[in-house]
Design an enzyme around this catalytic site. Structure first.
Site, PDB file in Angstrom:
ATOM      1  CG  ASP A 132      33.248  78.233 -21.427  1.00 45.68           C
ATOM      2  OD1 ASP A 132      33.663  77.185 -20.908  1.00 45.68           O
ATOM      3  OD2 ASP A 132      33.906  79.286 -21.466  1.00 45.68           O
TER       4      ASP A 132
ATOM      5  CE  LYS B  42      33.261  71.830 -24.397  1.00 45.07           C
ATOM      6  NZ  LYS B  42      33.055  73.283 -24.381  1.00 45.07           N
TER       7      LYS B  42
ATOM      8  CG  ASN C 144      42.519  73.452 -21.095  1.00 46.28           C
ATOM      9  OD1 ASN C 144      42.209  72.305 -20.778  1.00 46.28           O
ATOM     10  ND2 ASN C 144      42.920  73.762 -22.308  1.00 46.28           N
TER      11      ASN C 144
ATOM     12  N   GLY D 204      36.310  73.512 -18.069  1.00 46.04           N
ATOM     13  CA  GLY D 204      35.438  73.622 -16.900  1.00 46.04           C
ATOM     14  C   GLY D 204      34.050  73.245 -17.381  1.00 46.04           C
ATOM     15  CG  HIS D 205      33.348  70.208 -19.411  1.00 48.76           C
ATOM     16  ND1 HIS D 205      33.679  69.102 -20.146  1.00 48.76           N
ATOM     17  CD2 HIS D 205      33.916  71.259 -20.054  1.00 48.76           C
ATOM     18  CE1 HIS D 205      34.411  69.468 -21.192  1.00 48.76           C
ATOM     19  NE2 HIS D 205      34.576  70.778 -21.145  1.00 48.76           N
TER      20      HIS D 205
ATOM     21  CD  GLN E 155      40.097  72.794 -23.955  1.00 49.79           C
ATOM     22  OE1 GLN E 155      40.564  71.762 -24.400  1.00 49.79           O
ATOM     23  NE2 GLN E 155      39.874  72.967 -22.680  1.00 49.79           N
TER      24      GLN E 155
ATOM     25  NE  ARG F 125      40.249  83.836 -18.136  1.00 45.45           N
ATOM     26  CZ  ARG F 125      41.008  83.432 -19.147  1.00 45.45           C
ATOM     27  NH1 ARG F 125      41.867  84.255 -19.698  1.00 45.45           N
ATOM     28  NH2 ARG F 125      40.909  82.199 -19.610  1.00 45.45           N
TER      29      ARG F 125
HETATM   30  P1  GDP Z   1      31.140  73.617 -21.118  1.00 44.80           P
HETATM   31  O1  GDP Z   1      32.536  74.047 -20.861  1.00 44.80           O
HETATM   32  O2  GDP Z   1      30.829  73.549 -22.573  1.00 44.80           O
HETATM   33  O3  GDP Z   1      30.752  72.363 -20.397  1.00 44.80           O
HETATM   34  O4  GDP Z   1      30.203  74.783 -20.530  1.00 44.80           O
HETATM   35  P2  GDP Z   1      30.372  75.521 -19.089  1.00 44.80           P
HETATM   36  O5  GDP Z   1      29.920  74.601 -18.034  1.00 44.80           O
HETATM   37  O6  GDP Z   1      31.725  76.116 -18.957  1.00 44.80           O
HETATM   38  O7  GDP Z   1      29.395  76.748 -19.287  1.00 44.80           O
HETATM   39  C1  GDP Z   1      28.044  76.564 -19.585  1.00 44.80           C
HETATM   40  C2  GDP Z   1      27.228  77.274 -18.493  1.00 44.80           C
HETATM   41  O8  GDP Z   1      25.885  77.407 -18.935  1.00 44.80           O
HETATM   42  C3  GDP Z   1      27.145  76.479 -17.208  1.00 44.80           C
HETATM   43  O9  GDP Z   1      27.027  77.378 -16.136  1.00 44.80           O
HETATM   44  C4  GDP Z   1      25.860  75.672 -17.354  1.00 44.80           C
HETATM   45  O10 GDP Z   1      25.259  75.330 -16.113  1.00 44.80           O
HETATM   46  C5  GDP Z   1      24.990  76.665 -18.095  1.00 44.80           C
HETATM   47  N1  GDP Z   1      24.003  76.092 -19.028  1.00 44.80           N
HETATM   48  C6  GDP Z   1      24.090  75.002 -19.830  1.00 44.80           C
HETATM   49  N2  GDP Z   1      22.991  74.894 -20.609  1.00 44.80           N
HETATM   50  C7  GDP Z   1      22.202  75.938 -20.295  1.00 44.80           C
HETATM   51  C8  GDP Z   1      20.940  76.397 -20.780  1.00 44.80           C
HETATM   52  O11 GDP Z   1      20.315  75.832 -21.683  1.00 44.80           O
HETATM   53  N3  GDP Z   1      20.432  77.536 -20.218  1.00 44.80           N
HETATM   54  C9  GDP Z   1      21.084  78.218 -19.240  1.00 44.80           C
HETATM   55  N4  GDP Z   1      20.534  79.314 -18.749  1.00 44.80           N
HETATM   56  N5  GDP Z   1      22.276  77.813 -18.762  1.00 44.80           N
HETATM   57  C10 GDP Z   1      22.834  76.700 -19.292  1.00 44.80           C
HETATM   58  P1  IMO Z   2      35.714  74.260 -21.957  1.00 43.49           P
HETATM   59  O1  IMO Z   2      36.025  72.805 -22.154  1.00 43.49           O
HETATM   60  C1  IMO Z   2      36.626  78.387 -23.006  1.00 43.49           C
HETATM   61  C2  IMO Z   2      40.800  79.336 -23.920  1.00 43.49           C
HETATM   62  C3  IMO Z   2      41.548  80.241 -22.966  1.00 43.49           C
HETATM   63  C4  IMO Z   2      42.517  80.912 -23.912  1.00 43.49           C
HETATM   64  C5  IMO Z   2      42.855  79.799 -24.893  1.00 43.49           C
HETATM   65  C6  IMO Z   2      44.154  79.076 -24.580  1.00 43.49           C
HETATM   66  O2  IMO Z   2      35.243  74.598 -20.591  1.00 43.49           O
HETATM   67  O3  IMO Z   2      34.842  74.776 -23.049  1.00 43.49           O
HETATM   68  P2  IMO Z   2      44.887  77.327 -22.703  1.00 43.49           P
HETATM   69  O4  IMO Z   2      44.867  77.447 -21.209  1.00 43.49           O
HETATM   70  O5  IMO Z   2      44.078  76.205 -23.243  1.00 43.49           O
HETATM   71  O6  IMO Z   2      46.273  77.363 -23.273  1.00 43.49           O
HETATM   72  O7  IMO Z   2      44.189  78.708 -23.211  1.00 43.49           O
HETATM   73  O8  IMO Z   2      41.790  78.876 -24.839  1.00 43.49           O
HETATM   74  N1  IMO Z   2      40.191  78.132 -23.296  1.00 43.49           N
HETATM   75  C7  IMO Z   2      38.876  77.992 -23.092  1.00 43.49           C
HETATM   76  N2  IMO Z   2      37.857  78.846 -23.299  1.00 43.49           N
HETATM   77  N3  IMO Z   2      36.384  77.131 -22.567  1.00 43.49           N
HETATM   78  C8  IMO Z   2      37.391  76.252 -22.381  1.00 43.49           C
HETATM   79  O9  IMO Z   2      37.160  74.961 -22.050  1.00 43.49           O
HETATM   80  C9  IMO Z   2      38.713  76.673 -22.610  1.00 43.49           C
HETATM   81  N4  IMO Z   2      39.920  76.096 -22.502  1.00 43.49           N
HETATM   82  C10 IMO Z   2      40.810  76.991 -22.945  1.00 43.49           C
HETATM   83  O10 IMO Z   2      40.679  81.156 -22.336  1.00 43.49           O
HETATM   84  O11 IMO Z   2      41.830  81.917 -24.640  1.00 43.49           O
HETATM   85 MG    MG Z   3      33.592  75.488 -19.761  1.00 40.59          MG
END
Ligand code: GDP
Ligand code: IMO
Ligand code: MG
Length: 425
Positions: A12, A15, A37, A39-40, A222, A301
């Site tokens: 998270d 990416k 798993n 979520g981008h 991840q 979560r």
């Molecule tokens: P990923 O799994 O690495 O793609 O990241 P996620 O999408 O799960 O979580 C990143 C969250 O931060 C998302 O809600 C994005 O919209 C947000 N986000 C990304 N870059 C920035 C930033 O520079 N500032 C803020 N405030 N939010 C950001």
């Molecule tokens: P992105 O790509 C954050 C975590 C789960 C758990 C562990 C194992 O959005 O960054 P799994 O379902 O893979 O067997 O769970 O890994 N986990 C993540 N945490 N971002 C993710 O993906 C994750 N994918 C799995 O919360 O702790």
């Molecule tokens: Mg994510």
């Protein structure tokens, strides 16, 4: 230019946003590990898109998107997502490809994932996403997995029946509900026709693209600290989200990779269980969660939040060979009086770890060593040039860089596409 993009912390990091930003110059975006798993999130204007299996490059018309052989793909999750992407107005035909070698996450993998998690005693729970990832990879390396290409074979439904029987034995042993084989057969029958048009030899596709001089972007899901080899085992996912996984998960040679970009959130978060040395359980942690919107994009979560951990980031720099960092979420720190960076872990006998220990028990005896820097106390989201950032914000970024190595490539100051500063890439 072929670029591998990986998460440097516990996921998270942003990416999805950075992939979307870099896709402008790419021709092909490929997912190489993990499954739904992930979520981008990508924010364009006032619209928010969350992708789980489909590469985050899909929001750029005409770019090819590949699900590589290293991914474990739940066909139902994928079908739902394909419908959603089309409902957003993006055409997929001719530019979305699924490897026939990728493994499938079946309904029984999800059931086993949940049953195993429920059966684990407190302290041993992983907090998985419940998406069946562990059991699907266990089946793959145990050599009884189901590959995407298997759906094209005439005995596919017989294999489904046999696998449900095996899975039911495991579910019974875990004290969980069993599945009905004929119901599963009914469930999987329509899926074959829906996915068939996209299934192909993606290794061939990747190599033809490379030979034609196309630019490939490898989208890690991840992150380093969730890597089954390098992460906080056993509190990890079941794949290799680190740079090496890009090759094994797509069929491309390490020689084809030109650069590695690590995505680094300027504080730390983690979802699920497992060690987190800089975790904050106080008002500062709450501020990070609120300002950063730190709630899981897949499970909803609340994410655990803490200060930036340079031990983790330096380790990620080495393991992945990060050339450039895409640093994200600087703006989330805007309201703090002071900001902290963890530079080591001090054990109760005074020894300071500068690198992440393999033995997690050691961390119970450690306290983070912090450096405290002055905050900048003003909004940074509107800033479009690095030089225009407040001096203390620049000092913070530069101190992080000094501690972790690598160069600064991209700096993100907000969720939207436009709030991205291109620096060195
Ligand atoms: P990923 O799994 O690495 O793609 O990241 P996620 O999408 O799960 O979580 C990143 C969250 O931060 C998302 O809600 C994005 O919209 C947000 N986000 C990304 N870059 C920035 C930033 O520079 N500032 C803020 N405030 N939010 C950001
Ligand atoms: P992105 O790509 C954050 C975590 C789960 C758990 C562990 C194992 O959005 O960054 P799994 O379902 O893979 O067997 O769970 O890994 N986990 C993540 N945490 N971002 C993710 O993906 C994750 N994918 C799995 O919360 O702790
Ligand atoms: Mg994510």
């Amino acid at each position: 230019m072929n670029t591998v993009l990986v998460g440097a912390q516990w996921g998270d990091e942003g990416k999805g946003k950075v992939i979307d930003f870099l896709t402008e110059e790419a021709d092909v975006v490929v997912r190489f590990q993990g499954g739904s798993n992930a979520g981008h999130t990508v924010v364009v204007g006032d619209k928010k898109y969350v992708l789980h299996l489909v590469p985050s490059g899909v929001l750029h018309e005409g770019k090819h998107c590949v699900i590589g052989n290293g991914v474990v793909m739940d066909p139902f999750d994928l079908m739902k997502e394909l419908e959603q992407v089309e409902s957003w107005g993006f055409e997929l035909k001719g530019r979305f490809h699924i490897s026939e070698r990728a493994h499938m996450v079946m309904q029984w993998h999800r059931a086993i994932d949940r049953a195993e998690e429920a059966a684990r005693p407190a302290g041993r729970k992983i907090g998985t996403t419940g998406r069946g990832i562990g059991p699907a990879y266990a089946a793959k390396v145990g050599r009884y997995g189901m590959r995407v290409g298997d759906i094209l074979k005439p005995n596919f439904l017989d294999v489904v029946r046999a696998q449900v029987e095996d899975a039911n034995r495991a579910l019974e042993a875990l004290g969980a509900h069993t599945l009905d084989a004929e119901e599963m057969v009914k469930l999987y029958t329509p899926m074959v026709a829906a996915l068939m048009p996209y299934v192909t030899d993606t290794i061939q596709f990747m190599h033809e693209s490379l030979e034609a001089g196309k630019s490939v972007l490898f989208e890690g899901a991840q992150a380093t600290m969730l890597d089954v080899d390098f992460g906080t085992y056993p509190f990890v996912t079941s794949s290799n989200p680190t740079a090496g996984g890009a090759c094994t998960g797509s069929g491309v040679s390490p020689r084809a990779i030109d650069r590695v970009i690590g995505v680094l959130k300027l504080y730390t978060t983690r979802v699920g269980e497992g060690p987190f040395p800089t975790e904050l359980k106080d008002a500062d942690g709450e501020t990070l969660r609120r300002r950063g919107g730190e709630f899981g994009a897949t499970t909803g979560r609340p994410r655990r939040c803490g200060w930036f951990d340079a031990v983790v980031a330096r380790y990620a720099q080495r393991v992945n060979g990060v050339d450039f960092w895409a640093m994200t979420k600087l703006d989330v720190l805007d309201e703090f009086e002071t900001v902290k960076i963890c530079t080591g872990y001090r054990r109760d006998d005074g020894f300071v770890y500068q690198t992440f220990p393999a033995d997690l028990a050691v961390l119970d005896r450690c306290e983070p060593v912090y450096e405290e820097l002055p905050g900048w106390k003003c909004e940074t989201s509107h800033v479009t040039r690095y030089e225009d950032l407040p001096e203390n914000a620049r000092k913070y970024v530069e101190r992080v860089l000094e501690l972790v190595g690598g160069k600064l490539g991209v700096l993100s100051v907000g969720p939207a596409r436009e709030t991205t500063l291109r620096i060195g890439v």
